[in-house]
Motif scaffolding. Sequence first.
Motif, PDB file in Angstrom:
ATOM      1  N   UNK A 198     -79.351 -24.950 -34.058  1.00  0.00           N
ATOM      2  CA  UNK A 198     -78.360 -24.100 -33.497  1.00  0.00           C
ATOM      3  C   UNK A 198     -76.615 -23.324 -34.066  1.00  0.00           C
ATOM      4  N   UNK A 199     -76.738 -22.393 -32.990  1.00  0.00           N
ATOM      5  CA  UNK A 199     -75.544 -21.538 -33.626  1.00  0.00           C
ATOM      6  C   UNK A 199     -74.950 -21.992 -33.320  1.00  0.00           C
ATOM      7  N   UNK A 200     -73.507 -21.893 -33.629  1.00  0.00           N
ATOM      8  CA  UNK A 200     -71.906 -22.289 -34.162  1.00  0.00           C
ATOM      9  C   UNK A 200     -71.206 -20.652 -33.855  1.00  0.00           C
ATOM     10  N   UNK A 201     -70.311 -20.485 -32.924  1.00  0.00           N
ATOM     11  CA  UNK A 201     -69.360 -19.749 -33.285  1.00  0.00           C
ATOM     12  C   UNK A 201     -68.217 -20.059 -35.317  1.00  0.00           C
ATOM     13  N   UNK A 202     -67.709 -19.235 -35.850  1.00  0.00           N
ATOM     14  CA  UNK A 202     -67.403 -19.647 -36.888  1.00  0.00           C
ATOM     15  C   UNK A 202     -66.269 -18.656 -37.462  1.00  0.00           C
ATOM     16  N   UNK A 203     -65.532 -18.744 -38.183  1.00  0.00           N
ATOM     17  CA  UNK A 203     -64.478 -17.998 -38.455  1.00  0.00           C
ATOM     18  C   UNK A 203     -65.054 -17.635 -40.116  1.00  0.00           C
ATOM     19  N   UNK A 204     -65.295 -16.566 -40.594  1.00  0.00           N
ATOM     20  CA  UNK A 204     -66.248 -16.333 -41.695  1.00  0.00           C
ATOM     21  C   UNK A 204     -65.061 -15.168 -42.676  1.00  0.00           C
ATOM     22  N   UNK A 205     -64.776 -16.355 -43.956  1.00  0.00           N
ATOM     23  CA  UNK A 205     -64.354 -15.819 -45.169  1.00  0.00           C
ATOM     24  C   UNK A 205     -64.503 -15.492 -46.079  1.00  0.00           C
ATOM     25  N   UNK A 206     -64.534 -14.658 -46.619  1.00  0.00           N
ATOM     26  CA  UNK A 206     -65.546 -13.691 -47.670  1.00  0.00           C
ATOM     27  C   UNK A 206     -64.902 -13.414 -49.270  1.00  0.00           C
ATOM     28  N   UNK A 207     -64.513 -13.951 -50.351  1.00  0.00           N
ATOM     29  CA  UNK A 207     -63.587 -13.605 -51.210  1.00  0.00           C
ATOM     30  C   UNK A 207     -62.917 -14.262 -51.954  1.00  0.00           C
ATOM     31  N   UNK A 208     -62.294 -14.080 -53.192  1.00  0.00           N
ATOM     32  CA  UNK A 208     -61.824 -14.730 -54.094  1.00  0.00           C
ATOM     33  C   UNK A 208     -60.957 -15.666 -53.910  1.00  0.00           C
TER      34      UNK A 208
END
Length: 130
Positions: free
Chosen positions: A52-62
């Motif tokens: 199941x695929x859901x919309x996301x806010x993705x954060x990449x970093x430290x």
Amino acid sequence: MTETVLTGTVVPGDRRGRELGFPTANVELHDSEATLPPDGVYEGWLEDMGGIRRLAAVSIGGRPTYYGAHGARLLEAYVLDFSGDLYGQRVRVGVRSVVRGQERFSSSEQLIAQMHRDVEAVRRVASARA
Ligand SMILES: Cc1cc2nc3c(=O)[nH]c(=O)nc-3n(C[C@H](O)[C@H](O)[C@H](O)COP(=O)(O)O)c2cc1C
């Protein structure tokens, strides 16, 4: 549109996300870090073990707000409209349009206010694409 798809396992974070009102899935990547897109906040999706695929806010970093310039880089996904438990699951994460760069905020309140705007931006970008 460029889309980077990464695979990983959801591991416990600092649990701060829950306190902030934005619990995130911290994804320990199976892919090499070289495949990680540049630091930033992105519109994306998270696909759970059941496909199941859901919309996301993705954060990449430290997480510069908490760890200054030297935090370990990681990928976290705030899955929209979802309150389930993903711990231990092998997931796939799609990283699509960049919304903004990582910032160092002077308080958690400022970060929270920005995350609300990020979620709205993610919804706007996703619905414009659909
Ligand atoms: C949409 C989104 C945007 C974020 N933007 C930033 C940011 O600009 N600066 C920052 O320091 N952390 C940012 N974070 C990471 C938060 O600091 C992190 O999710 C929080 O500290 C919880 O960490 P934990 O999951 O390890 O408990 C962001 C997280 C999300 C989900």
